[in-house]
Design a protein around this motif. Structure first.
Motif, short mmCIF file in Angstrom:
data_model
loop_
_atom_site.label_atom_id
_atom_site.label_comp_id
_atom_site.label_asym_id
_atom_site.label_seq_id
_atom_site.Cartn_x
_atom_site.Cartn_y
_atom_site.Cartn_z
N THR A 121 0.83 -1.22 0.00
CA THR A 121 0.00 0.00 0.00
C THR A 121 0.86 1.27 0.00
O THR A 121 0.71 2.15 0.85
N GLU B 252 8.06 6.61 -0.34
CA GLU B 252 8.53 5.84 0.81
C GLU B 252 9.98 5.36 0.67
O GLU B 252 10.55 5.38 -0.41
N ASP C 212 9.60 2.19 5.56
CA ASP C 212 8.13 2.32 5.49
C ASP C 212 7.52 1.03 4.97
O ASP C 212 6.35 0.74 5.24
N VAL D 229 6.96 2.66 12.37
CA VAL D 229 5.58 2.66 12.86
C VAL D 229 4.67 3.02 11.68
O VAL D 229 4.94 3.97 10.94
N GLY D 230 3.64 2.22 11.48
CA GLY D 230 2.76 2.39 10.32
C GLY D 230 3.25 1.61 9.10
O GLY D 230 2.55 1.52 8.09
N GLY D 231 4.45 1.03 9.19
CA GLY D 231 5.03 0.34 8.04
C GLY D 231 4.43 -1.04 7.80
O GLY D 231 3.86 -1.65 8.70
N ARG D 232 4.58 -1.54 6.57
CA ARG D 232 4.07 -2.86 6.17
C ARG D 232 5.19 -3.73 5.65
O ARG D 232 6.05 -3.25 4.91
N THR E 234 1.91 -5.53 9.83
CA THR E 234 1.80 -4.06 9.92
C THR E 234 2.22 -3.64 11.32
O THR E 234 1.78 -4.25 12.31
N ARG E 235 3.11 -2.66 11.38
CA ARG E 235 3.51 -2.15 12.70
C ARG E 235 2.57 -1.01 13.08
O ARG E 235 2.66 0.10 12.54
N ALA E 236 1.67 -1.27 14.04
CA ALA E 236 0.70 -0.26 14.47
C ALA E 236 1.35 0.75 15.42
O ALA E 236 0.99 1.92 15.44
N SER E 237 2.33 0.28 16.20
CA SER E 237 3.00 1.17 17.16
C SER E 237 4.37 0.57 17.47
O SER E 237 4.71 -0.50 16.94
N GLU E 238 5.12 1.20 18.34
CA GLU E 238 6.43 0.66 18.70
C GLU E 238 6.31 -0.78 19.21
O GLU E 238 7.23 -1.58 19.04
#
Ligand code: SAM
Length: 234
Positions: free
Chosen positions: A87, A92, A158, A179-182, A200-204
Protein backbone atom coordinates in the motif's frame (compact mmCIF):
# COMPACT_ATOMS: atom_id res chain seq x y z
CA UNK A 1 -0.35 -14.54 -27.81
CA UNK A 2 -0.74 -16.55 -30.98
CA UNK A 3 1.09 -19.90 -31.05
CA UNK A 4 3.70 -18.46 -33.47
CA UNK A 5 4.49 -15.40 -31.39
CA UNK A 6 4.66 -17.48 -28.22
CA UNK A 7 7.43 -19.62 -29.68
CA UNK A 8 9.33 -17.06 -31.72
CA UNK A 9 12.49 -15.36 -30.50
CA UNK A 10 14.15 -12.04 -31.21
CA UNK A 11 11.12 -9.79 -30.88
CA UNK A 12 11.14 -6.14 -31.86
CA UNK A 13 11.05 -3.64 -28.95
CA UNK A 14 7.56 -2.43 -29.83
CA UNK A 15 6.39 -6.03 -29.65
CA UNK A 16 7.65 -6.14 -26.06
CA UNK A 17 5.74 -2.94 -25.29
CA UNK A 18 2.55 -4.50 -26.62
CA UNK A 19 3.17 -7.67 -24.63
CA UNK A 20 3.79 -5.61 -21.51
CA UNK A 21 0.51 -3.72 -21.91
CA UNK A 22 -1.31 -7.03 -22.40
CA UNK A 23 0.42 -8.52 -19.34
CA UNK A 24 -0.77 -5.61 -17.17
CA UNK A 25 -4.36 -5.95 -18.43
CA UNK A 26 -4.76 -9.71 -18.61
CA UNK A 27 -2.49 -11.11 -15.91
CA UNK A 28 -2.63 -8.35 -13.33
CA UNK A 29 -5.58 -5.93 -13.58
CA UNK A 30 -8.02 -8.67 -14.61
CA UNK A 31 -7.06 -10.67 -11.52
CA UNK A 32 -7.89 -7.83 -9.19
CA UNK A 33 -4.75 -5.74 -8.67
CA UNK A 34 -6.09 -2.21 -9.17
CA UNK A 35 -3.55 0.02 -7.38
CA UNK A 36 -2.83 2.68 -10.05
CA UNK A 37 0.73 3.32 -8.82
CA UNK A 38 1.59 -0.38 -9.07
CA UNK A 39 -0.02 -0.80 -12.50
CA UNK A 40 1.67 2.35 -13.86
CA UNK A 41 5.09 1.32 -12.60
CA UNK A 42 4.81 -2.24 -13.95
CA UNK A 43 3.64 -0.82 -17.28
CA UNK A 44 6.94 1.07 -17.56
CA UNK A 45 9.51 -1.56 -16.54
CA UNK A 46 10.90 -3.58 -19.49
CA UNK A 47 10.82 -7.07 -18.00
CA UNK A 48 12.68 -8.50 -21.02
CA UNK A 49 15.86 -6.73 -19.83
CA UNK A 50 15.76 -8.59 -16.49
CA UNK A 51 15.70 -12.13 -17.91
CA UNK A 52 18.55 -14.04 -19.61
CA UNK A 53 18.81 -13.45 -23.37
CA UNK A 54 17.63 -16.96 -24.24
CA UNK A 55 14.46 -16.45 -22.19
CA UNK A 56 13.49 -13.04 -23.57
CA UNK A 57 10.73 -14.41 -25.75
CA UNK A 58 9.05 -15.58 -22.54
CA UNK A 59 9.61 -12.38 -20.55
CA UNK A 60 5.87 -11.62 -20.46
CA UNK A 61 4.69 -15.16 -19.80
CA UNK A 62 2.40 -15.68 -16.83
CA UNK A 63 5.06 -17.56 -14.84
CA UNK A 64 8.35 -17.29 -12.96
CA UNK A 65 11.49 -17.74 -15.12
CA UNK A 66 15.00 -18.99 -14.33
CA UNK A 67 17.65 -16.25 -13.95
CA UNK A 68 20.70 -18.44 -13.20
CA UNK A 69 22.26 -19.50 -9.88
CA UNK A 70 19.17 -21.72 -9.35
CA UNK A 71 17.01 -18.64 -8.76
CA UNK A 72 13.96 -17.16 -10.46
CA UNK A 73 12.35 -13.89 -11.42
CA UNK A 74 8.87 -14.13 -9.87
CA UNK A 75 5.61 -14.39 -11.83
CA UNK A 76 4.53 -10.83 -12.79
CA UNK A 77 1.16 -11.20 -11.05
CA UNK A 78 2.85 -12.19 -7.77
CA UNK A 79 5.22 -9.20 -7.98
CA UNK A 80 2.14 -7.00 -8.45
CA UNK A 81 0.25 -8.61 -5.55
CA UNK A 82 3.20 -8.23 -3.20
CA UNK A 83 3.91 -4.61 -4.10
CA UNK A 84 0.21 -3.70 -3.99
CA UNK A 85 0.03 -5.28 -0.51
CA UNK A 86 2.64 -2.74 0.65
CA UNK A 87 0.00 0.00 0.00
CA UNK A 88 2.61 2.53 -1.11
CA UNK A 89 1.47 6.10 -1.75
CA UNK A 90 4.75 7.28 -3.29
CA UNK A 91 7.88 8.67 -1.66
CA UNK A 92 8.53 5.84 0.81
CA UNK A 93 11.80 4.16 1.80
CA UNK A 94 11.58 0.46 0.97
CA UNK A 95 13.71 -2.57 1.77
CA UNK A 96 13.60 -5.31 -0.91
CA UNK A 97 15.05 -8.63 0.28
CA UNK A 98 16.04 -11.03 -2.53
CA UNK A 99 17.00 -8.74 -5.42
CA UNK A 100 17.25 -11.64 -7.88
CA UNK A 101 17.11 -10.02 -11.32
CA UNK A 102 16.29 -6.59 -9.86
CA UNK A 103 12.87 -6.53 -11.56
CA UNK A 104 10.79 -6.03 -8.40
CA UNK A 105 13.30 -3.39 -7.23
CA UNK A 106 12.76 -1.53 -10.51
CA UNK A 107 8.98 -1.65 -10.07
CA UNK A 108 9.36 -0.40 -6.48
CA UNK A 109 11.71 2.35 -7.67
CA UNK A 110 8.95 3.73 -9.88
CA UNK A 111 6.81 4.34 -6.77
CA UNK A 112 9.08 4.75 -3.73
CA UNK A 113 11.72 7.44 -3.30
CA UNK A 114 14.46 5.06 -2.15
CA UNK A 115 14.88 1.29 -2.42
CA UNK A 116 17.54 -0.71 -0.61
CA UNK A 117 17.68 -4.14 -2.24
CA UNK A 118 19.71 -7.03 -0.81
CA UNK A 119 20.75 -10.18 -2.61
CA UNK A 120 22.65 -13.07 -1.06
CA UNK A 121 24.36 -14.24 -4.28
CA UNK A 122 27.07 -11.91 -5.58
CA UNK A 123 26.67 -12.74 -9.32
CA UNK A 124 22.95 -11.89 -9.18
CA UNK A 125 23.57 -8.69 -7.18
CA UNK A 126 26.16 -7.57 -9.74
CA UNK A 127 23.95 -8.31 -12.70
CA UNK A 128 20.94 -6.58 -11.12
CA UNK A 129 23.07 -3.50 -10.40
CA UNK A 130 24.16 -3.39 -14.05
CA UNK A 131 20.62 -3.90 -15.35
CA UNK A 132 19.19 -1.14 -13.16
CA UNK A 133 22.02 1.22 -14.16
CA UNK A 134 21.41 0.46 -17.86
CA UNK A 135 17.83 1.66 -17.39
CA UNK A 136 18.96 4.85 -15.63
CA UNK A 137 17.31 3.80 -12.35
CA UNK A 138 19.21 5.66 -9.63
CA UNK A 139 17.04 5.30 -6.53
CA UNK A 140 17.90 1.63 -5.91
CA UNK A 141 20.96 0.60 -3.94
CA UNK A 142 21.76 -3.08 -4.49
CA UNK A 143 23.76 -4.69 -1.72
CA UNK A 144 25.17 -8.17 -1.49
CA UNK A 145 24.55 -9.88 1.83
CA UNK A 146 22.15 -11.74 4.08
CA UNK A 147 18.85 -9.88 3.82
CA UNK A 148 17.24 -12.05 6.49
CA UNK A 149 18.95 -9.63 8.89
CA UNK A 150 17.67 -6.66 6.92
CA UNK A 151 19.86 -3.59 6.54
CA UNK A 152 19.98 -1.77 9.88
CA UNK A 153 22.12 1.13 8.57
CA UNK A 154 19.19 2.45 6.53
CA UNK A 155 16.35 1.47 8.90
CA UNK A 156 13.55 2.14 9.63
CA UNK A 157 11.66 1.31 6.42
CA UNK A 158 8.13 2.32 5.49
CA UNK A 159 7.81 -0.98 3.65
CA UNK A 160 9.72 -4.26 3.46
CA UNK A 161 9.17 -6.92 0.82
CA UNK A 162 10.83 -10.33 0.98
CA UNK A 163 10.88 -12.40 -2.22
CA UNK A 164 12.02 -15.68 -0.66
CA UNK A 165 10.23 -17.96 1.80
CA UNK A 166 11.32 -18.33 5.41
CA UNK A 167 10.19 -20.41 8.40
CA UNK A 168 9.08 -17.21 10.19
CA UNK A 169 9.26 -13.45 9.80
CA UNK A 170 12.82 -12.48 10.87
CA UNK A 171 12.93 -10.46 14.12
CA UNK A 172 15.47 -8.12 12.50
CA UNK A 173 13.02 -7.23 9.75
CA UNK A 174 10.19 -6.58 12.23
CA UNK A 175 12.57 -4.35 14.20
CA UNK A 176 13.47 -2.36 11.07
CA UNK A 177 9.83 -1.61 10.18
CA UNK A 178 8.74 2.00 10.85
CA UNK A 179 5.58 2.66 12.86
CA UNK A 180 2.76 2.39 10.32
CA UNK A 181 5.03 0.34 8.04
CA UNK A 182 4.07 -2.86 6.17
CA UNK A 183 6.13 -5.98 5.56
CA UNK A 184 5.11 -8.61 3.00
CA UNK A 185 6.78 -12.01 3.01
CA UNK A 186 6.16 -15.70 2.18
CA UNK A 187 6.28 -17.78 5.37
CA UNK A 188 5.93 -21.53 5.88
CA UNK A 189 7.59 -24.59 7.32
CA UNK A 190 7.57 -26.25 3.88
CA UNK A 191 10.59 -24.73 2.10
CA UNK A 192 8.84 -24.57 -1.26
CA UNK A 193 5.24 -23.61 -0.34
CA UNK A 194 4.25 -20.71 1.85
CA UNK A 195 1.50 -18.30 2.90
CA UNK A 196 2.05 -14.71 1.88
CA UNK A 197 1.86 -12.68 5.11
CA UNK A 198 1.48 -8.95 5.68
CA UNK A 199 2.80 -7.62 8.97
CA UNK A 200 1.80 -4.06 9.92
CA UNK A 201 3.51 -2.15 12.70
CA UNK A 202 0.70 -0.26 14.47
CA UNK A 203 3.00 1.17 17.16
CA UNK A 204 6.43 0.66 18.70
CA UNK A 205 5.08 -2.40 20.50
CA UNK A 206 2.19 -3.69 18.34
CA UNK A 207 2.36 -5.75 15.15
CA UNK A 208 -0.61 -7.25 13.34
CA UNK A 209 -0.39 -10.13 10.87
CA UNK A 210 -2.71 -10.97 7.96
CA UNK A 211 -2.55 -14.01 5.65
CA UNK A 212 -2.99 -12.93 2.03
CA UNK A 213 -2.65 -15.98 -0.23
CA UNK A 214 -0.78 -19.23 -0.97
CA UNK A 215 2.54 -18.83 -2.80
CA UNK A 216 5.61 -20.86 -3.84
CA UNK A 217 8.96 -19.14 -3.41
CA UNK A 218 12.58 -20.25 -3.31
CA UNK A 219 13.93 -20.44 0.26
CA UNK A 220 15.28 -17.47 2.20
CA UNK A 221 18.76 -18.74 3.13
CA UNK A 222 20.35 -16.91 6.03
CA UNK A 223 20.83 -16.33 9.74
CA UNK A 224 17.10 -15.60 10.21
CA UNK A 225 15.86 -17.77 7.36
CA UNK A 226 16.72 -21.37 6.50
CA UNK A 227 20.26 -22.49 7.31
CA UNK A 228 22.29 -23.85 4.38
CA UNK A 229 22.09 -27.28 6.10
CA UNK A 230 18.23 -27.17 6.14
CA UNK A 231 17.99 -26.82 2.39
CA UNK A 232 16.00 -29.52 0.67
CA UNK A 233 16.86 -28.15 -2.79
CA UNK A 234 20.60 -28.69 -2.40
N1 SAM B 1 12.55 -10.08 -6.63
C1 SAM B 1 13.31 -10.88 -7.57
C2 SAM B 1 13.15 -10.41 -8.97
O1 SAM B 1 12.40 -9.48 -9.20
O2 SAM B 1 13.82 -10.98 -9.85
C3 SAM B 1 13.03 -12.34 -7.46
C4 SAM B 1 13.63 -12.92 -6.26
S1 SAM B 1 13.95 -14.64 -6.28
C5 SAM B 1 12.34 -15.35 -6.25
C6 SAM B 1 14.54 -14.78 -4.59
C7 SAM B 1 15.93 -14.24 -4.39
O3 SAM B 1 16.19 -14.23 -2.99
C8 SAM B 1 17.02 -15.10 -5.01
O4 SAM B 1 17.79 -14.33 -5.88
C9 SAM B 1 17.84 -15.57 -3.80
O5 SAM B 1 19.22 -15.70 -4.06
C10 SAM B 1 17.57 -14.47 -2.82
N2 SAM B 1 17.81 -14.80 -1.41
C11 SAM B 1 17.60 -15.95 -0.73
N3 SAM B 1 17.96 -15.81 0.56
C12 SAM B 1 18.40 -14.53 0.71
C13 SAM B 1 18.90 -13.77 1.80
N4 SAM B 1 19.02 -14.26 3.03
N5 SAM B 1 19.26 -12.48 1.58
C14 SAM B 1 19.16 -11.94 0.34
N6 SAM B 1 18.69 -12.60 -0.73
C15 SAM B 1 18.31 -13.88 -0.55
Amino acid sequence: ASPESRHSTGRAPNDFAAQRARMVDEQIRARGVRDPLVLASIAKVPREVFVPDLTRAHAYDDSPLPIGSDQTISQPYIVAVMIAALTLKGGERVLDVGTGSGYAAAVLAGIASEVISIERLAPLAERARATLASLGIRNVEVRQGDGSRGCPEHAPYDAIVVAAGGPQVPESLKAQLAVGGRLVMPVGTDQLAQKLLRVTRASETELSVETLTDVRFVPLIGAEGWGAADRNDA
